[in-house]
Design a protein around this motif. Structure first.
Motif, mmCIF file in Angstrom:
data_model
loop_
_atom_site.group_PDB
_atom_site.id
_atom_site.type_symbol
_atom_site.label_atom_id
_atom_site.label_comp_id
_atom_site.label_asym_id
_atom_site.label_seq_id
_atom_site.Cartn_x
_atom_site.Cartn_y
_atom_site.Cartn_z
ATOM 1 N N THR A 147 0.867 -1.195 0.009
ATOM 2 C CA THR A 147 0.177 -0.053 -0.044
ATOM 3 C C THR A 147 0.937 1.277 0.071
ATOM 4 O OG1 THR A 147 -1.764 1.176 1.159
ATOM 5 C CG2 THR A 147 -0.238 0.163 2.337
ATOM 6 N N ARG A 169 -3.808 3.373 -2.225
ATOM 7 C CA ARG A 169 -4.220 2.154 -3.344
ATOM 8 C C ARG A 169 -3.423 0.938 -2.458
ATOM 9 N NH1 ARG A 169 -2.652 2.651 -9.119
ATOM 10 N NH2 ARG A 169 -3.927 0.883 -9.206
ATOM 11 N N ASP A 182 -4.184 -6.213 -8.250
ATOM 12 C CA ASP A 182 -5.082 -5.345 -7.521
ATOM 13 C C ASP A 182 -5.366 -6.154 -6.434
ATOM 14 O OD1 ASP A 182 -4.678 -3.021 -8.992
ATOM 15 O OD2 ASP A 182 -6.866 -3.304 -9.711
#
Length: 347
Positions: free
Chosen positions: A47, A51, A108
């Protein structure tokens, strides 16, 4: 400035690579956290404060030459994007070992939760467990009905002779990592080899399809948002995925797989037989040789756990919860032998 809770991950180098892959959309401070629960490929959450990503790399220590191939995992995830099989967005694959000392890829981080234990699934209602099970079978069937060539996975594996190669592979893995002699491994291998069924349903194989390799929506735990952990994926016999799922599918009155330890032995979850019947009905196929796949699944999982145990005894594992892995091997081998003894397929 960079930070990490694990010295095996150089976040300065990872951030430089990630910033290039994400065309600069990465903040200056990157943190990395080793995710608990992974027993094979070390998996990290990254992180920058805004994000979140997931990084996966191979384990430390000796493994089969074809195992833990980051490129194979990455290719599967990228190929299935936009299909009926939910997978996270891939960011990139790094084959430059100067960054981390091994290839890795980044994807992701999905917004969801993983159901690993009976405590996790215990928070669901019986109706939610029933619906989740139906959706789980739906995802598995959707995966097995994907045309590999249509998504660019032709050549990703060799369905012909897949089961025979699997038997050779996992016996070789056992011989390379065993920490104690177990004659039941040779007995199981001989029984499986003598009764190999024809590969009637070739297709994309996940290789480790079970409830805790799925991520579900935190607000709606019946909705599957991602299928994870593709390290054993290939083209092969799709019924091996159903065997793995059943091996990990606990039910009351039977031996529980020591990893899941009762996660699906709760009201609302179908029995193993009902799970198999639902899959067969959805695909419109018969699964008369299912006993072979169940025995093979226990054999394969036992070998994998022995390899993890061997790396742990050498100090080559990262994270917690490895001390009990070795004790899982014997019960799985014994259950496989018992199933083989009961089945007409092995006589």
């Amino acid at each position: 400035m960079t930070a990490t809770t694990d010295t095996a991950l150089d976040t300065a180098r990872v951030r430089a690579w990630l910033a290039a892959a994400e065309t600069g959309r990465v903040g200056p401070d990157l943190e990395a956290r080793l995710i608990a629960g992974g027993r094979s490929n070390p998996t990290y959450e990254l992180t920058d404060g805004a994000r979140r990503w997931i990084l996966r790399r191979p384990p430390l220590g000796h493994v089969l030459p074809t195992a833990h191939d980051m490129g194979r995992e990455y290719r599967a995830l990228a190929a299935l994007a936009g299909s009926a099989v939910p997978v996270p967005r891939t960011v990139g694959l790094c084959t430059d070992t100067a960054v981390l000392g091994a290839p890795f890829y980044v994807m992701d981080k999905l917004d969801g939760v993983t159901l690993r234990t009976a405590a996790d699934t215990g928070r669901l209602t019986p109706e939610q467990r029933k619906t989740l099970s139906a959706n789980l079978i739906g995802v598995l069937v959707a995966l097995h009905e994907v045309d590999p060539a249509a998504v660019g996975l032709d050549g990703w594996g060799r369905p012909d002779g897949y089961l025979e190669r699997q038997l050779r592979r996992w016996l070789a893995q056992w011989e390379s990592s065993r920490t104690a002699p177990r004659p039941e491994v040779d007995e199981l291998h001989a029984r499986l080899r003598a009764a190999v069924p024809p590969n009637r349903f070739p297709g994309i194989v996940h290789g480790d399809f079970k409830i805790d390799n799925l991520m579900v929506d935190a607000a709606d735990p019946t909705r599957i948002v991602g299928v994870l952990d593709w390290e054993l994926g290939t083209l092969g016999d799709t019924l091996t995925d159903l065997g793995i799922l059943c091996s990990f599918w606990d039910q009351n009155g039977e031996f529980h797989n020591p990893i899941t330890a009762g996660a699906t032995a709760l009201p609302g979850f179908p029995t193993r037989d009902e799970l198999v019947a639902a899959y067969a009905a959805a695909r419109g196929i018969d699964v008369a040789e299912m006993d072979w796949y169940l025995v093979f699944a226990d054999f394969k999982i036992a070998v994998i756990l022995e390899g993890i145990h061997a790396r742990h005894t050498q100090g080559l594992t990262e994270g917690a919860d490895f001390d009990t892995v070795g004790a899982m091997v014997g019960p799985l081998l014994n259950r496989a032998l018992e199933r083989a003894a009961r089945s007409s397929l092995f006589r």
